[in-house]
Design an enzyme around this catalytic site. Structure first.
Site, PDB file in Angstrom:
ATOM      1  N   GLY A   1       0.685  -1.396  -0.022  1.00 35.27           N
ATOM      2  CA  GLY A   1      -0.177  -0.149  -0.112  1.00 35.27           C
ATOM      3  C   GLY A   1       0.874   1.067  -0.015  1.00 35.27           C
ATOM      4  N   CYS A   2       0.428   2.336   0.669  1.00 32.67           N
ATOM      5  CA  CYS A   2       0.918   3.535   0.665  1.00 32.67           C
ATOM      6  C   CYS A   2       2.290   3.527   1.328  1.00 32.67           C
ATOM      7  CB  CYS A   2       0.141   4.496   1.419  1.00 32.67           C
ATOM      8  SG  CYS A   2       0.953   6.221   1.948  1.00 32.67           S
ATOM      9  N   PHE A   3       3.319   3.697   0.758  1.00 27.25           N
ATOM     10  CA  PHE A   3       4.753   3.744   1.397  1.00 27.25           C
ATOM     11  C   PHE A   3       4.863   4.617   2.387  1.00 27.25           C
ATOM     12  CE2 PHE A   3       6.510   6.101  -2.767  1.00 27.25           C
ATOM     13  CZ  PHE A   3       5.858   7.412  -2.321  1.00 27.25           C
TER      14      PHE A   3
ATOM     15  N   CYS B   1       3.098   4.627   5.052  1.00 26.51           N
ATOM     16  CA  CYS B   1       2.530   3.614   5.972  1.00 26.51           C
ATOM     17  C   CYS B   1       3.544   2.533   6.315  1.00 26.51           C
ATOM     18  CB  CYS B   1       1.211   3.012   5.549  1.00 26.51           C
ATOM     19  SG  CYS B   1      -0.027   4.279   5.357  1.00 26.51           S
TER      20      CYS B   1
END
Length: 182
Positions: free
Chosen positions: A15-17, A19
């Site tokens: 997912g979002c890097f 995070c």
């Protein structure tokens, strides 16, 4: 005889890097975490390039770690505990191929361990749903722009960070407190 401190590299897309980077920066034995892009066809992609999902790149992190302190297997455990490996091309409200769940192995031992780990989770029905995490050989990793590096720690009060990332960090601190930097 002196013990050599050979560092290793692990590359994960979950997912979002912002995070994933925030989670792995907390771990003892992790020397460095870099946000970037991997697995696509565009050379030297930018954040703007990958946002529409057409380049094939995933938002990913490259972790430099000391296997004498934290093993690749422990990194895998935390990777799977801190994102949803059952949603295809999506993590929460982040949707697109750039947010896929993928392990990019840097050597055959990592490949084998990732395969065995996923097989065990499937056998034990860990998530109650099929695991969609891909396992691929690491290709060229492109470092993301400077403003993406250490994003969470520099922007904790920003809405996305406080509502999405902070709960992941709190879970990590509760469940894996023995693996955190002091």
């Amino acid at each position: 005889m002196e013990l050599q401190n050979e560092l290793e590299v692990a590359t994960f897309a979950g997912g979002c890097f912002w995070c994933t980077e925030a989670v792995f920066l907390e771990l003892n034995g992790v020397n460095k975490v870099v946000s970037g892009y991997i697995g696509g066809k565009t050379i030297n992609p930018t954040y703007k390039d990958i946002c529409n999902g057409d380049t094939g790149h995933a938002e990913a992190i490259q972790i430099t770690f000391d296997p004498n302190i934290i093993s690749f297997g422990e990194l895998l455990e935390i990777f799977f505990a801190t994102h949803d490996p059952t949603t295809l091309n999506r993590q929460g409200n982040d949707i697109g191929t750039q947010y896929r769940s993928e392990i990019f192995y840097n050597n055959e031992a990592q490949n084998q361990l990732a395969e065995e780990y996923i097989a065990l989770m499937i056998k034990e029905n860990t998530f109650g749903k099929p695991i969609v995490t891909k396992i691929s050989a690491a290709s060229k990793f492109y470092e993301a722009e400077d403003y993406h590096q250490n994003y969470y720690n520099q922007n904790k009060v920003q809405g996305y960070c406080s509502y999405i990332i902070t709960p992941k960090i709190e879970k990590l601190q509760k469940v894996y407190k023995d693996k955190l930097k002091k």
